[in-house]
Design a protein around this motif. Sequence first.
Motif, PDB file in Angstrom:
ATOM      1  N   ARG A   1       9.304  -4.558   1.042  1.00 34.55           N
ATOM      2  CA  ARG A   1       9.458  -3.321   0.893  1.00 34.55           C
ATOM      3  C   ARG A   1      10.428  -2.031   0.196  1.00 34.55           C
ATOM      4  NH1 ARG A   1       7.256   0.226   5.319  1.00 34.55           N
ATOM      5  NH2 ARG A   1       7.215  -1.750   6.329  1.00 34.55           N
TER       6      ARG A   1
ATOM      7  N   LEU B   1       7.785  -2.423  -3.377  1.00 34.20           N
ATOM      8  CA  LEU B   1       6.796  -1.932  -2.831  1.00 34.20           C
ATOM      9  C   LEU B   1       6.988   0.029  -3.014  1.00 34.20           C
ATOM     10  CD1 LEU B   1       4.910  -3.986  -0.167  1.00 34.20           C
ATOM     11  CD2 LEU B   1       4.428  -3.176  -2.580  1.00 34.20           C
TER      12      LEU B   1
ATOM     13  N   VAL C   1      -0.230  -6.034   3.278  1.00 35.89           N
ATOM     14  CA  VAL C   1       0.449  -4.412   3.194  1.00 35.89           C
ATOM     15  C   VAL C   1      -0.523  -3.901   3.149  1.00 35.89           C
ATOM     16  CG1 VAL C   1       2.022  -3.469   1.126  1.00 35.89           C
ATOM     17  CG2 VAL C   1       1.621  -5.337   1.096  1.00 35.89           C
TER      18      VAL C   1
ATOM     19  N   THR D   1       3.724 -10.184   7.297  1.00 37.18           N
ATOM     20  CA  THR D   1       4.621 -11.575   6.490  1.00 37.18           C
ATOM     21  C   THR D   1       4.268 -13.154   7.352  1.00 37.18           C
ATOM     22  OG1 THR D   1       6.802 -11.965   7.329  1.00 37.18           O
ATOM     23  CG2 THR D   1       5.667 -10.223   4.555  1.00 37.18           C
TER      24      THR D   1
ATOM     25  N   ALA E   1      -0.978   0.204   2.722  1.00 40.04           N
ATOM     26  CA  ALA E   1       0.245   1.254   1.957  1.00 40.04           C
ATOM     27  C   ALA E   1      -1.157   2.819   1.318  1.00 40.04           C
ATOM     28  CB  ALA E   1       1.038   0.740   0.378  1.00 40.04           C
TER      29      ALA E   1
ATOM     30  N   LEU F   1       4.081  -3.729   6.339  1.00 44.71           N
ATOM     31  CA  LEU F   1       3.741  -4.870   5.869  1.00 44.71           C
ATOM     32  C   LEU F   1       3.641  -6.245   7.028  1.00 44.71           C
ATOM     33  CD1 LEU F   1       7.075  -5.253   3.303  1.00 44.71           C
ATOM     34  CD2 LEU F   1       4.872  -4.784   2.857  1.00 44.71           C
TER      35      LEU F   1
ATOM     36  N   PHE G   1      -4.131  -6.620  -0.133  1.00 41.35           N
ATOM     37  CA  PHE G   1      -3.300  -5.536  -0.084  1.00 41.35           C
ATOM     38  C   PHE G   1      -4.197  -4.510   0.845  1.00 41.35           C
ATOM     39  CE2 PHE G   1      -1.494  -1.649  -1.625  1.00 41.35           C
ATOM     40  CZ  PHE G   1      -0.547  -2.148  -2.148  1.00 41.35           C
TER      41      PHE G   1
ATOM     42  N   VAL H   1       4.343   3.182   1.923  1.00 38.32           N
ATOM     43  CA  VAL H   1       4.109   1.119   2.312  1.00 38.32           C
ATOM     44  C   VAL H   1       3.919   2.041   4.329  1.00 38.32           C
ATOM     45  CG1 VAL H   1       4.703  -0.718   3.000  1.00 38.32           C
ATOM     46  CG2 VAL H   1       4.833   0.558   0.861  1.00 38.32           C
TER      47      VAL H   1
END
Length: 302
Positions: free
Chosen positions: A232, A235, A260, A249, A262, A247, A296, A244
């Motif tokens: 984070r 980014l 992601v 994962t 953003a 996130l 993304f 952002v």
Amino acid sequence: MSAQADSLKSILFALGANFAIAVAKTAGAVFTGSSSMLAEAIHSYADCGNQALLIWGLKEAKSAPTADHPLGFGKAIYFWSFIVALMLFSMGGLFSIYEGVHKLHDTEPVKYAWVAVGILAFSIAAEGMSLWGCLGEIKKDRGEQSLWQWFKTSRQSELLVVLGEDLAALGGLVLAFGFILLSILTGNPMWDAVGSIAIGVLLVVVAVLVGVEVKALLVGQSATPQRIAQMRAHLEAQPEVNKVFNLLTQQLGGEIMLAVKAQMAPQPSDVALVEAINRVEKGLREHFPDVRWIFFEPDLRD
């Protein structure tokens, strides 16, 4: 970022130590008739088999993705780690408890007890070296965390298992050593049987602790909180990224899947926006080599 721990090195170190110990303890059990020694020999052979399964798991985890497994086979190591925890519980812990209870009802004096003590002393030294090697690799991964904090947050199941095995083995050897000494000093072979039961209880406790941690990884766990915070921060430091939002994962063995969401900095065209995202993704992969998949999503709000 901390250095990457070498799981295979730790496993091979433990395999070599456990095989030498197993051979020594088998000879000692036959020669002395010690139930604690027999329990420890079975435990050591089980550990050798466990480490072979972990090596197989590491190999399988590196298999290339397929149409049926588009994110690869990284989580295979979690499956084999869980199997090892079950084997530690059953072949190690439950067998040791059974052997001890059996011997309580049919106690036999330990023959050549000082031979058993000598073999156990050698085994404690060898297992201590294996544990030292494992802790050295873990130190590369845990940074400033305590060992317990690392155990609760680590995503390297194979290292969790090796650590648990080494701690259980060393603790079991110390117990066997102590209870055989009690048998010698008191002349009561019952203490040898009690030692086997104590070893079994220790193995069961360690197996349950390891199994709980590996089960969380097997079901599906994110990257570590520290790793997420690092990603984070990376980014948010990029000029192409305004904010952002989120996130997501997933830890897949030694690799990470990252999604992601953003808000991107204004770009003159759609093509420029795509190129900006590509630059951000490239920077992520360079800074975090374990991030293999990136999804993304540019957006204006969460």
